[in-house]
Enzyme design. Structure first.
Site, PDB file in Angstrom:
ATOM      1  N   ASP A   1       1.342   2.190 -12.843  1.00 27.75           N
ATOM      2  CA  ASP A   1       2.323   2.484 -11.804  1.00 27.75           C
ATOM      3  C   ASP A   1       1.874   1.904 -10.463  1.00 27.75           C
ATOM      4  OD1 ASP A   1       3.216   5.822 -12.972  1.00 27.75           O
ATOM      5  OD2 ASP A   1       3.858   3.847 -13.628  1.00 27.75           O
ATOM      6  N   ASP A   2       2.758   2.038  -9.476  1.00 24.85           N
ATOM      7  CA  ASP A   2       2.469   1.655  -8.091  1.00 24.85           C
ATOM      8  C   ASP A   2       2.220   0.151  -7.926  1.00 24.85           C
ATOM      9  OD1 ASP A   2       2.704   4.331  -7.618  1.00 24.85           O
ATOM     10  OD2 ASP A   2       0.600   4.683  -7.166  1.00 24.85           O
TER      11      ASP A   2
ATOM     12  N   HIS B   1       8.046   7.800  -9.187  1.00 23.58           N
ATOM     13  CA  HIS B   1       6.838   7.939  -8.376  1.00 23.58           C
ATOM     14  C   HIS B   1       6.609   9.419  -8.105  1.00 23.58           C
ATOM     15  CE1 HIS B   1       3.733   6.881  -5.562  1.00 23.58           C
ATOM     16  NE2 HIS B   1       4.394   7.337  -4.516  1.00 23.58           N
TER      17      HIS B   1
END
Length: 233
Positions: free
Chosen positions: A13-14, A134
């Site tokens: 992620d991110d 998120h």
């Protein structure tokens, strides 16, 4: 009788948070430790991350963000229930508190999700392989329904269910982190119904469809406020 084939999906992620983090994610992908990424389209390095994904042919999904940084949709141009007074999202716990108190206007959530999906297409030239949230915002009550409707409308079929079995008994976790993880798991269980009704499955790539089921991922530690990229958890 042949055993069913099992495929491990490891999603970073991110992606798009910052160049240094993105370099590490790409290195992990090339080494075979990561199989896909989730892009923050409002991240400081979103454009360069998208170029890396294209160059290395990395399966890329959208990391839908309603809690950190600035929006990409209509909320940029005026007052919104999604934002604090300085124009940033409300933060990890601030957004949760606003949802719980009924202060978040769900059509504004839909507008921001649609804007992030559109921005993803601008950056990658295609639809995301999957969409997750998120800080797990996509499983929050009310938000999960809007999330499922938006993904069904744009033809995305895969998401994540952040469920960690036995997390409540992990005494090595500090109490706030353990409470957060348990709350996320409870929300994820409640979100299974809306997700299934809108045809969403858990996160494997389209070549490996499977029934909706939990996909393990450790919950992030609590963060108190939103703000610019430098304050992201």
């Amino acid at each position: 009788m042949a055993r069913p084939r099992v495929r491990l999906v490891v999603t970073a992620d991110d992606f798009g948070y910052c160049p240094r983090r993105d370099e590490g994610i790409v290195e992990a992908f090339l080494a075979g430790a990561v199989t896909s990424v989730s892009l923050l389209v409002n991240g400081a390095a979103a454009e360069s991350a998208a170029e890396l994904a294209r160059r290395h042919r990395i399966p890329t999904g959208l990391h839908a963000n309603l809690s950190e940084g600035r929006p990409v949709g209509p909320a940029r141009h005026g007052a919104s229930s999604l934002l604090g007074p300085e124009g940033f999202f409300l933060g990890k716990m601030g957004f949760r508190e606003a949802v719980a108190s009924g202060e978040v206007v769900l059509p504004q959530v839909r507008g921001e999700l649609e804007a992030q999906l559109s921005r993803f297409r601008e950056l990658l030239g295609r639809d995301p392989t999957h969409v997750d949230g998120h800080q797990h915002v996509h499983v929050l009550p009310g938000v999960c329904q809007v999330f499922a409707e938006a993904l069904q409308a744009c033809g995305v079929r895969f998401t994540r269910l952040p469920m960690e079995r036995g997390v409540g008994g992990c005494t090595w976790l500090e109490a706030p982190a353990r409470a957060f993880a348990c709350a996320v798991e409870q929300d994820a269980r409640a979100a299974m119904g809306p997700f299934a009704r809108h045809g969403l499955r858990s996160v494997p790539p389209p070549a490996y469809p499977c029934p909706l089921r939990p996909c393990s991922r450790a919950a992030d530690a609590p963060a108190s406020t939103g703000g610019p990229m430098s304050s992201w958890a």
